[in-house]
Structure formats: C-alpha cells, structure tokens
Design a protein around this motif. Sequence first.
Motif, PDB file in Angstrom:
ATOM      1  N   ALA A  70       3.840   5.737  -5.581  1.00  0.00           N
ATOM      2  CA  ALA A  70       4.473   5.554  -6.892  1.00  0.00           C
ATOM      3  C   ALA A  70       3.556   5.012  -7.975  1.00  0.00           C
ATOM      4  CB  ALA A  70       5.676   4.630  -6.752  1.00  0.00           C
ATOM      5  N   LEU A  71       2.431   4.412  -7.613  1.00  0.00           N
ATOM      6  CA  LEU A  71       1.540   3.817  -8.613  1.00  0.00           C
ATOM      7  C   LEU A  71       0.250   4.626  -8.709  1.00  0.00           C
ATOM      8  CD1 LEU A  71       1.975   0.041  -7.684  1.00  0.00           C
ATOM      9  CD2 LEU A  71       2.978   1.227  -9.644  1.00  0.00           C
ATOM     10  N   ARG A  72       0.387   5.919  -8.889  1.00  0.00           N
ATOM     11  CA  ARG A  72      -0.753   6.824  -8.823  1.00  0.00           C
ATOM     12  C   ARG A  72      -1.378   7.086 -10.185  1.00  0.00           C
ATOM     13  NH1 ARG A  72       0.825  11.587  -7.855  1.00  0.00           N
ATOM     14  NH2 ARG A  72      -1.112  12.327  -6.910  1.00  0.00           N
ATOM     15  N   ARG A  73      -0.633   6.862 -11.267  1.00  0.00           N
ATOM     16  CA  ARG A  73      -1.109   7.223 -12.605  1.00  0.00           C
ATOM     17  C   ARG A  73      -1.378   5.937 -13.394  1.00  0.00           C
ATOM     18  NH1 ARG A  73       3.086  10.206 -15.494  1.00  0.00           N
ATOM     19  NH2 ARG A  73       4.352   8.519 -14.644  1.00  0.00           N
ATOM     20  N   GLU A  74      -2.607   5.586 -13.493  1.00  0.00           N
ATOM     21  CA  GLU A  74      -2.979   4.318 -14.122  1.00  0.00           C
ATOM     22  C   GLU A  74      -2.475   4.261 -15.563  1.00  0.00           C
ATOM     23  OE1 GLU A  74      -6.940   1.551 -14.916  1.00  0.00           O
ATOM     24  OE2 GLU A  74      -7.119   3.466 -13.869  1.00  0.00           O
ATOM     25  N   GLY A  75      -1.811   3.160 -15.873  1.00  0.00           N
ATOM     26  CA  GLY A  75      -1.279   2.973 -17.217  1.00  0.00           C
ATOM     27  C   GLY A  75       0.067   3.624 -17.455  1.00  0.00           C
ATOM     28  N   LEU A  76       0.529   4.471 -16.545  1.00  0.00           N
ATOM     29  CA  LEU A  76       1.805   5.169 -16.717  1.00  0.00           C
ATOM     30  C   LEU A  76       2.841   4.760 -15.680  1.00  0.00           C
ATOM     31  CD1 LEU A  76       0.513   8.786 -17.513  1.00  0.00           C
ATOM     32  CD2 LEU A  76       1.406   7.090 -19.130  1.00  0.00           C
ATOM     33  N   PRO A 112       0.808  -1.227   0.000  1.00  0.00           N
ATOM     34  CA  PRO A 112       0.000   0.000   0.000  1.00  0.00           C
ATOM     35  C   PRO A 112       0.841   1.277   0.000  1.00  0.00           C
ATOM     36  CG  PRO A 112      -0.927  -1.589   1.532  1.00  0.00           C
ATOM     37  CD  PRO A 112       0.410  -2.131   1.087  1.00  0.00           C
ATOM     38  N   SER A 113       1.986   1.245   0.683  1.00  0.00           N
ATOM     39  CA  SER A 113       2.846   2.430   0.707  1.00  0.00           C
ATOM     40  C   SER A 113       3.426   2.711  -0.672  1.00  0.00           C
ATOM     41  CB  SER A 113       3.971   2.231   1.722  1.00  0.00           C
ATOM     42  OG  SER A 113       4.866   3.321   1.712  1.00  0.00           O
ATOM     43  N   VAL A 114       3.900   1.658  -1.356  1.00  0.00           N
ATOM     44  CA  VAL A 114       4.432   1.830  -2.708  1.00  0.00           C
ATOM     45  C   VAL A 114       3.340   2.314  -3.652  1.00  0.00           C
ATOM     46  CG1 VAL A 114       5.446   0.635  -4.680  1.00  0.00           C
ATOM     47  CG2 VAL A 114       6.255   0.125  -2.364  1.00  0.00           C
ATOM     48  N   ALA A 115       2.168   1.701  -3.558  1.00  0.00           N
ATOM     49  CA  ALA A 115       1.068   2.076  -4.448  1.00  0.00           C
ATOM     50  C   ALA A 115       0.653   3.531  -4.241  1.00  0.00           C
ATOM     51  CB  ALA A 115      -0.119   1.148  -4.221  1.00  0.00           C
ATOM     52  N   GLU A 116       0.581   3.949  -2.986  1.00  0.00           N
ATOM     53  CA  GLU A 116       0.143   5.321  -2.684  1.00  0.00           C
ATOM     54  C   GLU A 116       1.096   6.364  -3.244  1.00  0.00           C
ATOM     55  OE1 GLU A 116      -0.373   8.293   1.190  1.00  0.00           O
ATOM     56  OE2 GLU A 116      -0.082   6.126   1.494  1.00  0.00           O
ATOM     57  N   SER A 127       8.746  10.498  -1.407  1.00  0.00           N
ATOM     58  CA  SER A 127       8.244  10.895  -0.091  1.00  0.00           C
ATOM     59  C   SER A 127       7.805   9.713   0.760  1.00  0.00           C
ATOM     60  CB  SER A 127       7.088  11.894  -0.245  1.00  0.00           C
ATOM     61  OG  SER A 127       5.959  11.280  -0.842  1.00  0.00           O
ATOM     62  N   ALA A 128       7.778   8.508   0.198  1.00  0.00           N
ATOM     63  CA  ALA A 128       7.511   7.318   1.004  1.00  0.00           C
ATOM     64  C   ALA A 128       8.623   7.046   2.009  1.00  0.00           C
ATOM     65  CB  ALA A 128       7.320   6.100   0.095  1.00  0.00           C
ATOM     66  N   VAL A 129       9.820   7.588   1.738  1.00  0.00           N
ATOM     67  CA  VAL A 129      10.986   7.370   2.599  1.00  0.00           C
ATOM     68  C   VAL A 129      11.199   8.609   3.462  1.00  0.00           C
ATOM     69  CG1 VAL A 129      13.486   6.964   2.612  1.00  0.00           C
ATOM     70  CG2 VAL A 129      12.024   5.800   0.949  1.00  0.00           C
ATOM     71  N   PRO A 130      11.182   8.464   4.780  1.00  0.00           N
ATOM     72  CA  PRO A 130      11.274   9.652   5.651  1.00  0.00           C
ATOM     73  C   PRO A 130      12.516  10.498   5.438  1.00  0.00           C
ATOM     74  CG  PRO A 130      10.575   7.715   6.902  1.00  0.00           C
ATOM     75  CD  PRO A 130      10.965   7.227   5.541  1.00  0.00           C
ATOM     76  N   ASP A 131      13.651   9.872   5.101  1.00  0.00           N
ATOM     77  CA  ASP A 131      14.907  10.619   4.977  1.00  0.00           C
ATOM     78  C   ASP A 131      15.141  11.204   3.592  1.00  0.00           C
ATOM     79  OD1 ASP A 131      15.489  10.012   7.608  1.00  0.00           O
ATOM     80  OD2 ASP A 131      16.654   8.233   7.103  1.00  0.00           O
ATOM     81  N   ALA A 132      14.218  11.033   2.675  1.00  0.00           N
ATOM     82  CA  ALA A 132      14.407  11.542   1.317  1.00  0.00           C
ATOM     83  C   ALA A 132      14.427  13.067   1.316  1.00  0.00           C
ATOM     84  CB  ALA A 132      13.309  11.027   0.402  1.00  0.00           C
ATOM     85  N   ASP A 133      15.300  13.647   0.504  1.00  0.00           N
ATOM     86  CA  ASP A 133      15.446  15.095   0.387  1.00  0.00           C
ATOM     87  C   ASP A 133      14.811  15.526  -0.934  1.00  0.00           C
ATOM     88  OD1 ASP A 133      16.305  17.698  -0.101  1.00  0.00           O
ATOM     89  OD2 ASP A 133      18.308  17.367   0.738  1.00  0.00           O
TER      90      ASP A 133
END
Length: 377
Positions: A201-207, A195-199, A244-250
Amino acid sequence: MNPPDSPADQECPILSAPAVSLRDFALGQLQNLLRAVGLAASAKSATKLLAAALGPGSRQPLSAVPQWPSQVADDHTPVEFSVALARNEPPAVRMIVESIAERPDSRTNLAAALETLDRFSAEHSLHLGRFDRVRDLFLPEDPQGAFAFWYSLIVGPGAAPAIKVYLNPDVRGRESATALVSEALDRLGLSAAYPSVAEHALRREGLDRFSFFALDLADSDRARVKTYVSHDDAVVADVVRAASAVPDADPELLADVVELACGTGPFTRRPLMSSYTFLSGDVDTPSGYSLYIPVRDYVQDDLEACERVLAVMARCGLDTTPFVLALASIVRRPLGEGVGLIAHVSLRLGKPRPGVTVYLSSEAYDVTPPRTTALAV
C-alpha cells in the motif's frame, strides 16, 4: 454520562435547527436511524454513549456557527453515521464522533475525549491495554493535524455498543507519520506487519500515506488493530495491489465496486483509502482489508450517489432494504438538491465480516450544493 433529554422509547422527531442543540439534533437522528434498521431496543444505551462522546461543546445551538472545524464531516458536524451490511446478518449502526470542548481547540477537545474515556472505561469495562501501549505516541501535549482522537461507537443486535478509537498518524507532523505507525505496530506485537503494509500500500512516494490508526477497546479474539492508508491520485490497480496483502481478498469484486461507485479513475479529488485489519494471532498478514470510497466527490448529487450505492450492493449480493430505510430516516431534503449526505461507501473483504458499509452525513449545519456535472469517469 448524561442521558438524552428525550426517552429512547418515544418517537423522537428531528427538530428544526434553531430550536435545538447539536447534541439533541444528533440524538434524534440516531434514534430514528436505529428504529429504521430494527435496532430500537439499543437506542437508550446508544444515545447515552453518543451524548457523552460528543462532549460539552455539543450543547451549543445549531443556529450558531460551528465553534470547531471538525473534519468528521464536510459541514464540520462532529458526528457521522454509517450502516454496516453483510450477508445473512442484521445491520449494525456505527458513529464516528469527535468530542467538542466548551472552548474547543486541539488540546481541549483531546482533554474532553479522554475525560469521557475514563467514564466509559469505568462504566463499560473497556480494555485499554493496547491503547495504553501507544497512547504516548499519538497523544502529545501539542497535537498537530486535523484531529487527535475520535470515537467509533458500534451498535448491533443483542449486545452492548462497542467502542473503538481513531488516532492520527499526523499528530506529530506528517513527516513523522510512517515512523509513528511502525513503532505502534511494534509495541502491539505486530512488528512484522509493517513490511507487508508498506509492500502493498505504500508504494508511491508522496502519494500513499498513513491517515488513521484504530483500536478496538475490547479484550477478545475479535478485537482489531487497524491501519489506514490514503491513496492520492490512485487508479484501480493501486487499490487492487493494496488488497492483495489479504489472502481472501477478491480483486475482481474490488475493481467492480470501485467502478460502480466512482468510475475508473484516476481519482484526483478526495482519495481512496485502504485499511488493514489485524486480529488476535495475526503476525505479518492482515486478516481483513477494506476500501473506503468517497462517493460524494465523484457524483453530481446524492440521487446519483444513491444509485451507485444500490449498484454496489447488488454486485455484492446484499439486501438493499436496510440501506434504503436508513437513508429515509436521515434525509431531510430531495436527494437531487445536495451532495454529501451519502459520503462514503466501503467494501470489506476477508475477516471478520465481509460486506458493505454506507456512511451518512448528519448535515446538521449545512448542505453542499449539487455539482453541475458528474465527476465519475
């Protein structure tokens, strides 16, 4: 595993294509690359691994047309090199490798790779527990897609080379990829990760779609499970959201690196690709995020690609010397006379090692001509 034909501690020039096999050519490149970045002491073990991973089909002469259209590289060379760089750490050399059978097709190549895996497991004490839990998902009798199984061989200072495998979510058809990855994560105790990955990174259906699934064949707290998502026609905001799924990402650094490497988008040629790294103890939130940028698709030639990579490294505060030496050890032509030698640049954020990796094509078979105009916008 068969040792390389040339001793690892001797100078190993890159021979002319008609005189050598693909395997010998690649081993020469690897020895030169390891020497250039200060890893010559690892050459014997690393070349032995690469020789075995390439498979029996790699003994064909380079003067022959590639027997298998490997997607590891644009010219169908079944190996790609990379140099991983991080602050206050020595560089590491990595190889992505597809095993080629004597009579290659999707089934025989997979069989050759798995035969080599049995040998690796016996000789290097690999830990196949995670792989065995998902192997039936990703290795059907009739694999579909561009590949079924690739190796990643990682050479660093003071340790034996590490081995990782790449698996193809499209191996049962692209329509099954999402369900396949979700099931694999569940079997590996990461059911809450999907669910975290989908929320993010998988937001644009077909893309947005899963493109790789990778496992370290090691039993340690640093062994990784990695999922990869390709973003067709993306803009910078799409990958900032993914990171933004990763807390330490800049996010500011990420946006700057994308613009320095390939402009502001939208990126309509080869897609940007996110990956999420799950370490021991992760349940739903990944420890690390990487963005893979296909710089070769957004520049005129490798001279421009080199300039862009140097700018990325400067933005990340990295010493450029190892990259320059690595590039010099591989290149066999003026940088302005082709495009694709510098294939990707990736930015790693979060754990285990933030930094930059630059991917270098072997160009064993061919060189892509430069474009007439730059494509970064």
